[in-house]
Design an enzyme around this catalytic site. Structure first.
Site, PDB file in Angstrom:
ATOM      1  CD  GLU A  37      -2.994  -0.640  -0.145  1.00 29.73           C
ATOM      2  OE1 GLU A  37      -3.347   0.540  -0.363  1.00 29.73           O
ATOM      3  OE2 GLU A  37      -3.312  -1.579  -0.896  1.00 29.73           O
ATOM      4  CB  CYS A 199     -18.130   4.883 -20.191  1.00 31.43           C
ATOM      5  SG  CYS A 199     -17.130   6.235 -19.539  1.00 31.43           S
ATOM      6  CB  CYS A 208     -22.007   6.708 -14.215  1.00 29.89           C
ATOM      7  SG  CYS A 208     -20.549   7.766 -14.306  1.00 29.89           S
TER       8      CYS A 208
END
Length: 346
Positions: A37, A199, A208
């Site tokens: 991370e 998309c 969205c």
């Protein structure tokens, strides 16, 4: 779309398409996920993978890391950039050994107090390894939220940050949090990309705002754009046989604790330094300047190459640095720009 359906769509997508075989996912320990991370902060997965593998091979656990030196850590980190992260990791390992008896803390309030671990990184560590219900808010998640909810006032500031945290906290599920967090990150990294998002295959496209309006460019997380300042530096490369002279950089501006050549703000100061240290300034080679990008400024580097015929002229300051062996390099941290100049010398 209800909170449940949003999170369930993410979970369903992750189950089918999410990334599950990244190196740090195969052995999910608090230590491994923490290292990954921190490495992933401002760095792409593809770039991180080889560095993570090398790091874990060298430092397989917290004890091996805390017993090492900062130079050992910076050596493995060399080339990955944002070296403050490496120092944070090293300092955190020392704190955990001293304050937590060598056991990685599982309390988020303890985690966020450690160097380099903010709220989002702490949430990632605890949700991915222990499935604790903590949200994350990295760049991928921010981009999805901004486009999905149609947030146009999205400059990088405290107000926007708070708004995005409120949103992600409201939609993060109590159960299967780790899979949800990984799923939304993966959608951001693989589908809802900064440029040319896919998309048409996004599982969130039905509601969205950016997709409905066919205008994802309108919804971008904008940083307060400032023109990058250009800083000009001269690098003196003293070359003797198969060695070059380097010193530890103590500057807080960049490359702190890494080894590099003596750096000067102009040629006159560089030449004065050579004269002061009895280095023959009649013979030197100036390499054409080239640019090196940092996150917050641009550096114009001009190397001055000095080839010594005798090491004796330079012995008086040898203790302040090291002779870096080009054939058998010492295991120290050096930045990419220094590696680039070394290729010129070699």
């Amino acid at each position: 779309m209800t909170i449940y359906s949003f999170s369930q769509i993410i979970l369903n997508w992750y189950h089918l398409y999410g990334r599950k075989n990244l190196p740090w996912q195969k052995n999910k320990t608090l230590y491994n996920v923490w290292i990954s991370e921190v490495m992933l902060q401002q760095t792409k997965v593809k770039t991180v993978i080889p560095y993570f593998k090398k790091f874990i091979l060298k430092f397989p656990n917290l004890n091996s890391l805390s017993c090492s030196s900062l130079d050992d850590v910076l050596y493995i980190w060399s080339g990955l950039g944002y070296y403050k992260r490496a120092k944070n990791i090293y300092e955190t390992s020392k704190i955990i050994q001293k304050k937590f008896n060598g056991k990685f803390p599982k309390n988020i309030s303890d985690l966020i107090k450690l160097p380099g671990i903010g709220k989002s990184t702490a949430g990632s560590i605890l949700s991915f390894t222990l499935n604790y219900s903590f949200p994350i808010l990295d760049g991928n998640v921010k981009r999805i939220l901004i486009r999905y909810y149609g947030i146009t006032e999205c400059s990088k500031n405290t107000k926007t940050e708070k708004k995005l945290w409120n949103l992600i906290e409201s939609i993060t599920p109590i159960h299967n949090t780790g899979n949800f967090n990984q799923g939304i990150i993966d959608i951001g990294a693989l589908i809802c990309t900064p440029k040319s998002p896919k998309c048409n295959i996004c599982p969130l496209n039905k509601k969205c705002i950016a997709y409905i309006e066919k205008n994802w460019i309108k919804y971008i997380f904008k940083k307060n754009q400032k023109m990058k300042l250009k800083k000009i530096y001269w690098f003196v490369v003293v070359h003797f046989k198969n060695q070059v002279w380097m010193k530890r950089n103590t500057s807080k501006q960049f490359w702190n604790n890494l080894f590099c050549f003596p750096i000067f703000k102009n040629k006159i100061i560089a030449i004065k330094w050579l004269i002061k240290n009895n280095i023959n300034v009649k013979k030197y080679n100036i390499i054409n300047a080239f640019d090196h990008e940092f996150s917050h400024f641009k550096l114009e580097a001009t190397p001055i190459i000095i080839k010594l015929s005798s090491e004796e002229t330079f012995l008086n300051i040898k203790k302040q640095g090291i002779w870096y062996n080009l054939e058998k390099p010492q295991k120290i941290g050096i930045p990419k720009l220094v590696e680039k100049i070394l290729k010129i010398v070699i």
